[in-house]
Design an enzyme around this catalytic site. Structure first.
Site, PDB file in Angstrom:
ATOM      1  N   ASP A 170     -10.326   1.176  -4.123  1.00 49.23           N
ATOM      2  CA  ASP A 170      -9.195   1.271  -3.208  1.00 49.23           C
ATOM      3  C   ASP A 170      -8.426   2.568  -3.481  1.00 49.23           C
ATOM      4  OD1 ASP A 170      -6.969   0.596  -1.447  1.00 49.23           O
ATOM      5  OD2 ASP A 170      -7.605  -1.470  -1.612  1.00 49.23           O
TER       6      ASP A 170
ATOM      7  N   ASN B 138     -10.218   5.170   1.717  1.00 55.43           N
ATOM      8  CA  ASN B 138      -9.417   4.914   0.518  1.00 55.43           C
ATOM      9  C   ASN B 138      -9.729   5.974  -0.537  1.00 55.43           C
ATOM     10  OD1 ASN B 138      -7.615   2.606   0.620  1.00 55.43           O
ATOM     11  ND2 ASN B 138      -9.430   1.344   0.959  1.00 55.43           N
TER      12      ASN B 138
ATOM     13  N   GLU C  14       0.839  -1.211   0.000  1.00 54.39           N
ATOM     14  CA  GLU C  14       0.000   0.000   0.000  1.00 54.39           C
ATOM     15  C   GLU C  14       0.867   1.253   0.000  1.00 54.39           C
ATOM     16  OE1 GLU C  14      -2.770   1.303  -0.292  1.00 54.39           O
ATOM     17  OE2 GLU C  14      -4.416  -0.064   0.202  1.00 54.39           O
TER      18      GLU C  14
END
Length: 294
Positions: free
Chosen positions: A201, A150, A21
């Site tokens: 996301d 997100n 991430e």
């Protein structure tokens, strides 16, 4: 339905991360950075030489902002820290929440030099998190009752912000003060993705204002116009594609992280690239992330 464009990129890093991430790129050093949140690691890849470095972390980091050649701002489950790039030492900078049950998640730099950063429960408990604005050490809560923050990104002129709660899957849009990165009105739904497979996301917004979004669970990066229309889908060879970042000397390449989080042995065997880091292979009109001004 948008036709999926086949993957024509490459694997940038073979390391399989539980939760890759928070990627970003430092044009001053030609280095791409990203996190393995659950593994408490900070990964660095010098694009030209291919030199890869992994820095163990004392916490679960999720987002980085460049300050200057010697300093980086890191968001983590223990708050915000400044990392010395030469020594790797950390200095406490600001507290996000006094809640050990939460951790940081997605975030992005606003053109004003401020940071938006989201928090969430460690087990994605419903409504446990929030989204914050951080400027010169001052932390301001923007949105509460967030489960999985997100999709945080901003229009090139800084006048519009985007975000999503992946548990709800509404891409939200809000007018901002370009000078501060603070909202000037109420957020509204830009695109309702709740009825479509996968989760919205991480996102980045390119120089034309297009939103490039990693679609968790679908192995894809979707492209949306500023009015919420999905105009393209690019395949990624890992189901849990998590977050994109513009990379390269011209910010014209796209890095995409992925994850094997919550996959059992059978699922991982069927998804052998899960957790690897990719270059999408598409030519993009990207932008370098603004620096954070402490």
């Amino acid at each position: 339905m948008t036709e999926t464009i086949a993957f024509s990129g490459k694997i940038l890093c073979e390391a399989t991360l539980e939760l890759g991430e928070g990627p970003t790129f430092d044009p001053a050093t030609g280095t791409a950075w990203w996190f393995n949140i659950k593994g408490k690691e900070l990964h660095a890849l010098h694009l030209e030489s291919g030199r890869k470095t992994v820095h163990p972390l004392p916490f679960m980091g999720s987002v980085m902002a460049i300050i200057d050649p010697e300093q980086q701002l890191i968001a983590s489950d223990q708050g915000l820290f400044i990392r010395n790039t030469q020594t790797g030492a950390f200095k406490a900078y600001a507290t996000l929440e006094d809640n050990p049950e939460n951790r940081s998640n997605d975030g992005r730099m606003h053109p004003s030099g401020s940071l938006w950063i989201g928090t969430m429960g460690r087990r994605a408990e419903k409504g446990a998190g929030a989204i914050y604005h951080v400027a010169k050490g001052t932390v301001t809560k923007l949105y509460s009752n967030i489960s999985i923050p997100n999709g945080i990104c901003f229009s090139p002129d800084g006048s519009t912000g985007y975000f999503v709660d992946s548990a709800v899957n509404y891409i939200m849009k809000v007018a901002l003060d370009p000078e501060t990165g603070l909202p000037t009105g109420d957020a509204a739904v830009l695109s309702d993705q709740s009825g479509n497979p996968g989760d919205v996301d991480g996102s980045v917004c390119d120089a034309d204002g297009l939103i490039w979004n990693a679609r968790w669970g679908q192995g894809a990066v979707d492209v949306y116009t500023p009015d919420g229309m999905r105009v393209a889908r690019y395949a990624v060879p890992a189901t849990q594609s998590s977050c994109p970042a513009f990379i390269g000397a011209k910010a014209d390449r796209l890095l995409v992280t992925s994850a094997w989080q919550d996959m059992d042995a059978k699922a991982r065997a069927a998804d052998p690239n899960a957790g690897k880091t990719f270059e999408l292979g598409a030519l993009v009109k990207g932008r370098f992330e603004p620096i954070y001004r402490p």
